[in-house]
Design an enzyme around this catalytic site. Structure first.
Site, PDB file in Angstrom:
ATOM      1  N   ARG A  25      37.026  18.350 112.648  1.00 18.51           N
ATOM      2  CA  ARG A  25      37.977  18.021 111.584  1.00 18.51           C
ATOM      3  C   ARG A  25      37.308  18.126 110.223  1.00 18.51           C
ATOM      4  NH1 ARG A  25      39.334  13.097 109.172  1.00 18.51           N
ATOM      5  NH2 ARG A  25      38.440  11.858 110.864  1.00 18.51           N
ATOM      6  N   TYR A  71      59.123  29.147  96.953  1.00 16.89           N
ATOM      7  CA  TYR A  71      59.341  29.034  98.397  1.00 16.89           C
ATOM      8  C   TYR A  71      59.958  27.662  98.672  1.00 16.89           C
ATOM      9  CZ  TYR A  71      58.051  27.771 103.170  1.00 16.89           C
ATOM     10  OH  TYR A  71      58.067  27.303 104.454  1.00 16.89           O
ATOM     11  N   ASP A  89      49.924  30.503  94.053  1.00 19.66           N
ATOM     12  CA  ASP A  89      50.169  30.934  95.425  1.00 19.66           C
ATOM     13  C   ASP A  89      50.010  32.449  95.446  1.00 19.66           C
ATOM     14  OD1 ASP A  89      51.204  31.712  97.864  1.00 19.66           O
ATOM     15  OD2 ASP A  89      52.866  30.294  97.833  1.00 19.66           O
ATOM     16  N   LYS A 113      50.599  34.727 106.828  1.00 14.88           N
ATOM     17  CA  LYS A 113      51.311  35.923 106.425  1.00 14.88           C
ATOM     18  C   LYS A 113      50.396  37.155 106.444  1.00 14.88           C
ATOM     19  CE  LYS A 113      54.724  33.009 105.605  1.00 14.88           C
ATOM     20  NZ  LYS A 113      54.136  31.675 105.532  1.00 14.88           N
TER      21      LYS A 113
END
Length: 415
Positions: free
Chosen positions: A61, A125, A199, A224
């Site tokens: 983690r 988005y 972004d 993506k």
């Protein structure tokens, strides 16, 4: 194995070779370190690693060798060919997350506090819009939505709201492909001590390098184009303030538990190796499709920043290598025609998301932006009849043939 940073003349070489395995077995492909925890040679070593006086892995983690390799690769590509203020090669720090939303969360919760404000695009988005409007507001962090392409509106907002601590850019925007003047925004922000994030999912570092224009942070949905094959969800936050990224951002990242995992990082690395080749084909196909759609009698409007009729065409050419692979369009028959068109598709894939090797077609108002209120969607230019298209790397002739048969007769219906 040589882990010394190398500078390549071409982005393609960097995408393939800027991957380092920290192990000792010299595996050709980066290994999948599928371990939740890591062993200490002694009590003293464990103590030193937790205190930060000795490098090494503790718990996945916190960090993992496979995810670390992906982080270094993404950081190297965002910095490719760029120099810092000291004239030396730009050094960036990346953190790999379980999703783009996780990366956005680390950015905002490590940078902002109660009473601060974010200035961002009206058109975003849907998930980003809801994160700002719903989740941040519950933490006492307000968001001001405006048209960042309107620099006068930006100046007015900065004058009116001194509590703005972050300007967040989405360029190109999803799904209207609007572009923001990154350099102009960064100059305004720097003069006021405000941070700028962007972004860069649609463009990827191959088509656009925002750090060249002065941004402080870049983030991606690696799901993506970086992954490219739709095989794993992921996100990356990249920053140039190394002290901040290695302390405050890392601490927030660990506490949020938004880390990626070794297998998804492995898939991401393999995808990035072909990123330049894919983006070249994606972009070339998108340009042909946009031009073809723009001339089709059933199509009322095409939103693609590579068309000279797009209001941001000149800006796009100035700050991007190529306008990219995503476009949207309106059919003259509205939403009824849109449903018929989508249902008639034979090759193009009906699915949300974008950036995969196959062409994806979706309906933003009912899918990616469905979480927005109808009035908010319309304000952002997202009508009920809008269709978004992520153009794949298939043969352009086959994409166009599928569009032609799906659009056949719709112009007559709309007449």
């Amino acid at each position: 194995m040589n882990t010394v940073s190398r500078r390549f003349e071409d982005f393609c070489s960097a995408a393939i070779h800027n991957v380092y395995d920290e192990g000792s077995l010299h595996s050709h492909a980066i290994p999948i370190y599928a371990s939740s925890t890591f062993v200490f040679d002694s009590a003293e070593q464990g103590m030193n690693r937790f205190s930060g006086t000795e490098p090494g892995y503790i718990y996945s983690r916190f960090a993992n060798p496979t995810t670390a390799a992906a982080e270094k690769l993404i950081a190297s590509l965002e910095a490719f060919g760029l120099n810092g203020g000291d004239g030396n090669p730009l050094t960036l720090k990346a953190l790999l997350h379980a999703s783009g939303q996780g990366a956005l969360s680390t950015l905002c919760f490590s940078l902002l506090k109660n009473g601060d404000m974010v200035l961002t695009n009206t058109a975003l988005y849907g998930g980003t819009h809801e994160f700002f409007a719903y989740l941040l507001s519950r933490s006492g962090i307000e968001t001001r939505f405006t048209d960042l392409a309107d620099l006068n509106a930006v100046d007015q907002a900065l004058d009116q709201y001194p509590q703005i601590r972050l300007i967040h850019i989405e360029s190109p925007t999803n799904p209207l492909m609007g572009c923001t003047d990154i350099e102009a925004i960064c100059k305004r922000a720097a003069a006021r001590g405000i941070k700028v994030s962007i972004d860069n999912t649609f463009a990827t570092p191959y088509l656009q390098q925002p750090f060249a224009f002065g941004v402080d942070f870049v983030y991606h949905s690696t799901t993506k184009f970086l992954n490219g094959h739709g095989t794993a969800i992921g996100g990356a936050l990249v920053g140039k303030d190394l002290d901040f990224m290695q302390t405050t951002a890392v601490k927030t990242y660990k506490l949020l538990g938004a880390n990626s995992n070794a297998f998804d990082a492995f898939l991401l690395i393999n995808g990035i190796k072909t990123l330049p080749l894919r983006m070249h084909q994606h972009s070339a196909n998108a340009a042909r499709v946009a031009t073809w759609l723009d001339a089709h009698p059933a199509v009322a409007k095409v939103n693609y920043n590579g068309l000279k009729t797009h209001p941001d065409y000149a800006l796009s050419i100035r700050q991007m290598r190529h306008p990219g692979a995503v476009l949207s369009f309106e059919l003259r028959g509205g939403i009824a025609a849109g449903k018929q068109f989508i249902n008639r598709l034979r090759m193009c894939t009906r699915a949300v998301s974008l950036g995969t090797v196959d062409t994806l077609i979706s309906h933003p108002a009912s899918m990616s932006h469905a979480i927005m209120k109808p009035e908010e969607r319309l304000k952002a230019g997202i009508t009920d009849g809008l269709i978004r298209m992520s153009v794949g790397i298939e043969a352009a002739e086959d994409i166009l043939a599928d569009l032609e048969q799906a659009l056949s007769g719709l112009a007559d219906q709309a007449a």
